[in-house]
Scaffold this active site. Structure first.
Site, PDB file in Angstrom:
ATOM      1  N   SER A 284       0.846  -1.198   0.000  1.00 46.91           N
ATOM      2  CA  SER A 284       0.000   0.000   0.000  1.00 46.91           C
ATOM      3  C   SER A 284       0.876   1.240   0.000  1.00 46.91           C
ATOM      4  CB  SER A 284      -0.885   0.001   1.238  1.00 46.91           C
ATOM      5  OG  SER A 284      -1.483   1.274   1.379  1.00 46.91           O
TER       6      SER A 284
ATOM      7  N   HIS B  23      -1.270  -1.291  -4.140  1.00 48.98           N
ATOM      8  CA  HIS B  23      -2.565  -1.015  -3.510  1.00 48.98           C
ATOM      9  C   HIS B  23      -2.685   0.491  -3.310  1.00 48.98           C
ATOM     10  CE1 HIS B  23      -5.995  -2.187  -0.930  1.00 48.98           C
ATOM     11  NE2 HIS B  23      -5.620  -1.198  -0.128  1.00 48.98           N
TER      12      HIS B  23
ATOM     13  N   ASP C 179      -4.960   3.445  -1.872  1.00 47.46           N
ATOM     14  CA  ASP C 179      -6.048   3.757  -0.939  1.00 47.46           C
ATOM     15  C   ASP C 179      -6.616   5.138  -1.240  1.00 47.46           C
ATOM     16  OD1 ASP C 179      -6.163   1.457   0.880  1.00 47.46           O
ATOM     17  OD2 ASP C 179      -4.118   2.045   1.428  1.00 47.46           O
TER      18      ASP C 179
ATOM     19  N   MET D 284      -9.150   7.917  -0.332  1.00 44.64           N
ATOM     20  CA  MET D 284      -9.936   8.335   0.847  1.00 44.64           C
ATOM     21  C   MET D 284     -10.414   9.768   0.664  1.00 44.64           C
ATOM     22  SD  MET D 284      -7.548   6.964   3.933  1.00 44.64           S
ATOM     23  CE  MET D 284      -6.834   5.320   3.961  1.00 44.64           C
TER      24      MET D 284
ATOM     25  N   HIS E   5      -8.427   0.721  -3.867  1.00 42.28           N
ATOM     26  CA  HIS E   5      -9.337   0.463  -2.731  1.00 42.28           C
ATOM     27  C   HIS E   5     -10.048   1.770  -2.432  1.00 42.28           C
ATOM     28  CE1 HIS E   5      -9.555  -0.567   1.884  1.00 42.28           C
ATOM     29  NE2 HIS E   5     -10.753  -0.519   1.326  1.00 42.28           N
TER      30      HIS E   5
ATOM     31  N   MET F 285     -12.242   4.183  -0.487  1.00 48.05           N
ATOM     32  CA  MET F 285     -12.833   4.485   0.832  1.00 48.05           C
ATOM     33  C   MET F 285     -13.428   5.882   0.744  1.00 48.05           C
ATOM     34  SD  MET F 285      -9.833   2.792   3.111  1.00 48.05           S
ATOM     35  CE  MET F 285      -8.732   2.950   1.722  1.00 48.05           C
TER      36      MET F 285
ATOM     37  N   MET G 209     -11.469  -6.432   5.628  1.00 43.51           N
ATOM     38  CA  MET G 209     -10.613  -5.476   6.332  1.00 43.51           C
ATOM     39  C   MET G 209     -10.181  -6.057   7.682  1.00 43.51           C
ATOM     40  SD  MET G 209     -10.134  -2.865   4.390  1.00 43.51           S
ATOM     41  CE  MET G 209      -9.239  -1.869   5.584  1.00 43.51           C
TER      42      MET G 209
ATOM     43  N   PHE H 221      -6.469   4.493   8.169  1.00 40.90           N
ATOM     44  CA  PHE H 221      -5.066   4.797   8.465  1.00 40.90           C
ATOM     45  C   PHE H 221      -4.196   3.545   8.360  1.00 40.90           C
ATOM     46  CE2 PHE H 221      -7.746   7.799  10.669  1.00 40.90           C
ATOM     47  CZ  PHE H 221      -7.178   9.016  10.290  1.00 40.90           C
ATOM     48  N   GLY H 222      -2.940   3.756   7.954  1.00 37.70           N
ATOM     49  CA  GLY H 222      -1.957   2.686   8.004  1.00 37.70           C
ATOM     50  C   GLY H 222      -1.431   2.536   9.420  1.00 37.70           C
ATOM     51  N   GLY H 223      -0.681   1.468   9.637  1.00 35.64           N
ATOM     52  CA  GLY H 223       0.026   1.295  10.900  1.00 35.64           C
ATOM     53  C   GLY H 223      -0.822   0.854  12.075  1.00 35.64           C
TER      54      GLY H 223
ATOM     55  N   ASP I 187      -6.498  -6.673   4.401  1.00 38.28           N
ATOM     56  CA  ASP I 187      -5.880  -5.343   4.364  1.00 38.28           C
ATOM     57  C   ASP I 187      -5.906  -4.740   5.765  1.00 38.28           C
ATOM     58  OD1 ASP I 187      -5.017  -2.785   3.752  1.00 38.28           O
ATOM     59  OD2 ASP I 187      -6.820  -2.227   2.621  1.00 38.28           O
ATOM     60  N   GLY I 188      -4.701  -4.449   6.270  1.00 35.97           N
ATOM     61  CA  GLY I 188      -4.581  -3.771   7.562  1.00 35.97           C
ATOM     62  C   GLY I 188      -3.781  -4.586   8.561  1.00 35.97           C
ATOM     63  N   GLY I 189      -2.643  -4.050   8.971  1.00 34.11           N
ATOM     64  CA  GLY I 189      -1.843  -4.711  10.003  1.00 34.11           C
ATOM     65  C   GLY I 189      -1.170  -5.997   9.562  1.00 34.11           C
TER      66      GLY I 189
HETATM   67  C1  DX5 Z   1      -6.303   1.331   5.696  1.00 33.38           C
HETATM   68  C2  DX5 Z   1      -5.854   1.012   4.302  1.00 33.38           C
HETATM   69  C3  DX5 Z   1      -4.724   0.071   4.236  1.00 33.38           C
HETATM   70  C4  DX5 Z   1      -3.438   0.568   4.854  1.00 33.38           C
HETATM   71  C5  DX5 Z   1      -2.685  -0.623   5.348  1.00 33.38           C
HETATM   72  O1  DX5 Z   1      -7.519   2.019   5.613  1.00 33.38           O
HETATM   73  O2  DX5 Z   1      -6.934   0.441   3.577  1.00 33.38           O
HETATM   74  O3  DX5 Z   1      -4.494  -0.319   2.887  1.00 33.38           O
HETATM   75  O4  DX5 Z   1      -2.607   1.248   3.981  1.00 33.38           O
HETATM   76  O5  DX5 Z   1      -1.560  -0.176   6.051  1.00 33.38           O
HETATM   77  P1  DX5 Z   1      -0.827  -1.137   7.089  1.00 33.38           P
HETATM   78  O6  DX5 Z   1      -0.331  -2.322   6.332  1.00 33.38           O
HETATM   79  O7  DX5 Z   1       0.258  -0.290   7.634  1.00 33.38           O
HETATM   80  O8  DX5 Z   1      -1.854  -1.522   8.126  1.00 33.38           O
HETATM   81 ZN    ZN Z   2      -6.505  -0.426   1.630  1.00 35.49          ZN
END
Ligand code: DX5
Ligand code: ZN
Length: 226
Positions: free
Chosen positions: A8, A31, A33, A35, A64, A66, A135, A141-143, A173-175
């Site tokens: 991502s 990927h 994102d 938003m 993706h 959002m 999800m 958010f990432g991280g 997707d996520g973590g």
């Molecule tokens: C969150 C995004 C993810 C995000 C994942 O809303 O859809 O794609 O970038 O980031 P990590 O891998 O750091 O959780």
């Molecule tokens: Zn995503």
């Protein structure tokens, strides 16, 4: 089973997108994102920026969405050449119609479930899609930390896939990182998004190969269909 690793770019350096894309040229997809600060409390990029990412990326795009009002905006991402466009079921009033429009343009289409949305919500329409995204964080958010309890939903999707014999890709997707990817692969996912676990390292290409190897080692090896 084929395993796909889709980094991502949410965790990339937005001021150096071209360089950041070349660092992940061994990925299956990038990927992206999208938003809108409305469907989720964060803002990234829209059609114009994603069009430039498409022109620059060495690998196909996995968009993706959002954003609110996905029926209005989603086909535009297929038109700019994104190879895959994923809608959130929570933000579309015509998922089947919008999916058909995306497919008619020539892209794959996915449907995404937020953590609070059960698979039963989309079971009846799932055959209109090429990919189911489960999800593993609240989108935005990432991280964030991987929600392991979402593996129950991944298992529901995987069970339905083998019962119906569909060829969906099951994405998480996520973590996702070298530890959590095992749980997702074991539950039946085959397509893995990773932001910070790829761009948070000194060597994103190595991080991708490492994730791919771990996912393969923990994937189910399905019997061939006869
Ligand atoms: C969150 C995004 C993810 C995000 C994942 O809303 O859809 O794609 O970038 O980031 P990590 O891998 O750091 O959780
Ligand atoms: Zn995503």
């Amino acid at each position: 089973m084929t395993v796909r690793i889709n980094p991502s770019i949410l965790s990339a350096d937005f001021a150096n997108i071209e360089r950041e894309l070349t660092r992940i040229d061994n990925a299956d997809f990038v990927h992206v994102d999208v938003m809108d600060n409305h469907f989720v409390p964060n803002l990234t990029f829209g059609l114009q920026m994603v069009s430039r990412i498409k022109a620059t990326s060495p690998v196909p795009l996995d968009v993706h969405l959002m954003i609110s009002d996905q029926d209005r905006w989603a086909p535009g991402y297929a038109e700019l050449g994104a190879e895959s466009v994923t809608l959130h079921v929570e933000a579309t009033s015509d998922p089947v119609g919008t999916a058909a429009r995306i497919r008619a343009i020539g892209s794959r289409v996915g449907i995404a479930l937020k953590p609070g949305t059960p698979f039963a919500t989309i079971e009846d329409i799932a055959h209109h899609f090429d990919q189911i995204l489960v999800m593993t964080v609240e989108p935005g958010f990432g991280g964030q930390a991987f929600m392991k309890d979402q593996m129950a939903t991944v298992r529901d999707v995987a069970a339905f896939r083998s019962k119906r014999g569909t060829d969906w890709w099951i994405q998480v997707d996520g973590g996702v990182d070298p530890t959590t990817i095992e749980f997702a692969a074991e539950a039946g996912a085959d397509t893995f998004v990773a932001g910070s676990a790829v761009y948070g390292t000194d060597n994103p290409a190595f991080a991708i190969e490492n994730l791919r190897k771990i996912a393969r080692d923990h994937s189910h090896h399905e019997e061939p269909h006869v």
